[in-house]
Write an enzyme that holds these catalytic residues in place. Structure first.
Site, mmCIF file in Angstrom:
data_model
loop_
_atom_site.group_PDB
_atom_site.id
_atom_site.type_symbol
_atom_site.label_atom_id
_atom_site.label_comp_id
_atom_site.label_asym_id
_atom_site.label_seq_id
_atom_site.Cartn_x
_atom_site.Cartn_y
_atom_site.Cartn_z
ATOM 1 N N ASP A 196 1.202 -1.333 0.143
ATOM 2 C CA ASP A 196 0.177 -0.412 0.068
ATOM 3 C C ASP A 196 1.050 1.229 -0.106
ATOM 4 O OD1 ASP A 196 -1.752 1.647 0.505
ATOM 5 O OD2 ASP A 196 -2.407 1.153 2.233
ATOM 6 N N ARG A 247 0.906 13.867 10.059
ATOM 7 C CA ARG A 247 -0.803 13.202 9.506
ATOM 8 C C ARG A 247 -0.761 11.785 10.002
ATOM 9 N NH1 ARG A 247 -2.388 9.065 5.693
ATOM 10 N NH2 ARG A 247 -4.673 10.059 4.718
ATOM 11 N N ASP A 287 -2.593 8.782 9.632
ATOM 12 C CA ASP A 287 -3.443 7.921 9.109
ATOM 13 C C ASP A 287 -4.663 7.583 9.412
ATOM 14 O OD1 ASP A 287 -3.591 7.028 6.111
ATOM 15 O OD2 ASP A 287 -3.211 4.965 7.122
ATOM 16 N N GLU A 347 -11.995 -1.769 17.531
ATOM 17 C CA GLU A 347 -12.990 -2.749 17.893
ATOM 18 C C GLU A 347 -14.364 -3.379 18.628
ATOM 19 O OE1 GLU A 347 -9.423 -3.723 17.217
ATOM 20 O OE2 GLU A 347 -9.215 -2.538 14.900
ATOM 21 N N GLU A 372 -6.418 11.888 9.620
ATOM 22 C CA GLU A 372 -7.489 11.271 9.066
ATOM 23 C C GLU A 372 -8.613 10.739 9.441
ATOM 24 O OE1 GLU A 372 -7.657 8.393 4.727
ATOM 25 O OE2 GLU A 372 -6.313 8.162 6.639
ATOM 26 N N ASP A 432 -5.413 9.916 -2.823
ATOM 27 C CA ASP A 432 -5.837 8.297 -3.249
ATOM 28 C C ASP A 432 -6.832 8.855 -4.249
ATOM 29 O OD1 ASP A 432 -4.659 7.300 -0.964
ATOM 30 O OD2 ASP A 432 -5.891 7.998 0.438
HETATM 31 C C1 GLC Z 1 -5.159 5.914 4.284
HETATM 32 C C2 GLC Z 1 -4.469 6.497 3.145
HETATM 33 C C3 GLC Z 1 -4.820 5.415 2.269
HETATM 34 C C4 GLC Z 1 -3.907 4.186 2.826
HETATM 35 C C5 GLC Z 1 -4.608 4.007 4.048
HETATM 36 C C6 GLC Z 1 -4.254 2.780 5.047
HETATM 37 O O1 GLC Z 1 -6.927 6.281 3.846
HETATM 38 O O2 GLC Z 1 -4.567 7.863 2.772
HETATM 39 O O3 GLC Z 1 -4.043 5.940 0.758
HETATM 40 O O4 GLC Z 1 -4.373 3.242 1.468
HETATM 41 O O5 GLC Z 1 -4.850 4.987 4.800
HETATM 42 O O6 GLC Z 1 -3.421 2.954 5.509
#
Ligand code: GLC
Length: 552
Positions: A64, A202, A204, A211, A246, A314
């Protein structure tokens, strides 16, 4: 206190998002790296950005693109060394810019030593670092995010005979935040990078840390409690440095991620729902969707700030729109099936807007004046194109186009991590930094100009926001205003931003009787408008026109 030293510097800042692999290859291996980035810091300074956001730079098998972290305390070899990283951090600081980096808190790579240990046996002391289960039937109310590739959030691990939980690819096992060791480890990792001089993170994929059965496993109270702990930790040890969330959620759910004075969470959070509505408004030739979402956006605490953006690395996510709006957006902006990905659109800004300079400038004019701190995605300042035929989201992560030379001057290597855009409209032969810097009419100059004007005022980053809605709903208007405060002093600032969302001239008026006698000045051009006397005050805007009017 200057913009740079203020404890709330992030409120005045314009951010610039960098995918290091794509930016500049300094070693000649076809991959961007920190040496390359170091050689382009002057460019960032010329453009006039205040803070760089560096996407994941950690060792990773790149399932990823680095959001699968194998080692949180090192730099991926392709990018260089910790020293190379430090040189970039120092170089940015010397030029008056700040830097934040991605930290992936929710999950790791399956190649991370923690997971290798964890899966080695049910008795492993690391077993509890991840979320294991005998069945794949738990947490069934949690949605699947990578819809096009996954059918379950559980994967079976044959070696230890249980399933593990993952919100993203199956090579990205979720960490178990019920384990206090995991919680502590992330705080230690934060310290590791703060010690290397960065200005924040940032963070993520925030909503998914915990959960709980019977919930959708997003935004749980436990997640908020951990975020408060993270913030308190940063506040105590690293004052002045920031955490940006995020959290792709509705405004009222994101509001909770700011916390409240005394129980603060993030300094900043992306405004995901606003973004697609800027594109919607253009196609609908109506401000309605923008007005609706802003009216649905709660007030945030004084030290909190939105981050606003047009595009990122993304797909253009359509998670935060209605089903009807999503279909409309897909039809209008992703007519070819290949343009669609998961719940979104894998295209860049310029191609989304048919390379129409008027619409590209208009959306940027909104980006820099709506409430929050704007983020520019690398390459969008020159109107780079995309390559929808590359896998996953790679089509919007192609090499930065610097000049006319092979591969757009990105690299001297023969083979690159991904081909530079090479088509008749967006190819590096047509769109690159050198070409735009030679042309005062270019998008690059327009954006640089907007940033330099924005920098003269604090109202855009810190001021109040209020709609000023002419009868004609093809026109969007809003006030941004700021009264001088104790530490900054100066004159009050009051702006009226007006934009025309259509491709034809539009005329309308506003009751501006409170400002009788004043002649508004468009700060982008320096042009005065006629004095406000008769009401309503009427004006015409050319197709896709925009004005930043100062009333003084
Ligand atoms: C966030 C990132 C994305 C990534 C995901 C999993 O949404 O912006 O690019 O795939 O997290 O880490």
């Amino acid at each position: 206190m200057s913009r740079y030293t203020s404890p709330t510097w992030y409120k005045d800042a314009v951010f610039y998002q960098i995918y290091v692999r794509a930016f500049k290859d300094g070693s000649g291996d076809g991959h961007g790296d920190f040496k390359g980035l170091l050689s382009k810091l002057d460019y960032l300074q010329q453009l006039g950005v205040d803070c760089v956001w560096i996407m994941p730079m950690y060792p990773s098998p790149l399932v990823d693109d680095g959001y699968d972290v194998a080692d949180y305390r090192n730099i991926i070899e392709d990018y260089g060394t910790l020293e190379d990283f430090k040189a970039v951090v120092d170089g940015l600081h010397q030029r008056g810019m700040k830097v934040i980096v991605d930290i992936v808190v929710n999950h790791t790579s399956d190649q991370n030593a923690w997971f290798i240990e964890s899966r080695s046996s049910k008795q492993s002391p690391w077993r509890d670092w991840y979320v294991w289960s005998e069945t794949d039937q738990k947490y069934r109310d949690a949605r699947i995010i990578f819809l096009d590739t996954l059918s379950s959030n559980w994967s079976f691990d044959p070696s230890s005979g249980e399933y593990y939980w993952h919100r993203f690819y199956n090579q990205q096992p979720d960490l178990n935040y019920d384990n206090p060791e995991v919680q502590q480890e992330m705080l230690d990792i934060i310290d590791f990078w703060m010690e290397r001089g960065i200005d924040g993170f940032r963070v993520d994929a925030v909503p998914y840390l915990f959960e709980r059965e019977g919930t959708n496993c997003e935004n749980l109270p436990e997640t908020h409690a951990y975020v408060r702990r993270m913030r308190a930790h940063v506040e105590a040890k690293w004052p002045g440095r920031i955490l940006l969330a995020e959290a792709n959620q509705w405004p009222e759910d994101v509001r909770a991620y700011f916390g409240d004075p005394g129980a603060e969470e993030f300094h900043m959070a992306f405004h995901f729902p606003l973004m697609p509505r800027l594109f919607l408004a253009l196609k609908q030739q109506s401000r309605k969707s923008i007005v609706d979402i802003m009216q649905r956006t709660p007030v945030i605490p004084p030290r909190a700030q939105w981050c606003i953006f047009l595009r990122n690395h993304d797909e253009l996510t359509l998670e935060m729109v209605t089903e009807e709006e999503r279909q409309f957006m897909w039809e209008e902006y992703a007519p070819e099936p290949r343009m669609r990905l998961n719940l979104g659109i894998r295209r860049r800004l310029a191609p989304l807007l048919d390379n129409d300079a008027r619409r590209i400038r208009l959306l940027n004019a909104l980006l820099f004046t709506l409430p929050g701190s704007p983020i520019i995605y690398y390459g969008d300042e020159i109107g780079m194109g995309d390559n929808i035929w590359l896998d996953d989201r790679n089509g919007v992560r192609t090499p930065m186009q610097w000049d006319f030379s092979p591969h757009g001057g990105f690299s001297e290597a023969d083979a690159l991590y991904a081909p530079a855009i090479n088509d008749e409209i967006y190819g590096y032969q047509h769109i690159n930094v050198v070409q735009q810097q030679a042309n005062p009419e270019s998008l690059w100059y327009t954006i640089r100009h907007m940033l330099s004007v924005r920098r003269n005022y604090r109202a855009f980053g810190r001021g109040t926001f209020e709609f000023a809605l002419p009868e004609n709903d093809a026109l969007l208007g809003y006030w941004r205003a700021l009264d001088p405060d104790d530490d900054a002093g100066g004159e009050p600032e009051r702006f009226l931003v007006l934009v025309n969302l259509t491709d034809s001239e539009q005329t309308s008026g506003l009751d501006l009787s409170a400002f009788a006698g004043i002649a508004p000045v468009d700060v982008l051009t320096g042009q005065p408008w006629s004095q406000i006397d008769a009401q309503p005050y009427t004006f015409s805007l050319p197709p896709y026109g925009y004005y930043w009017l100062r009333l003084r």
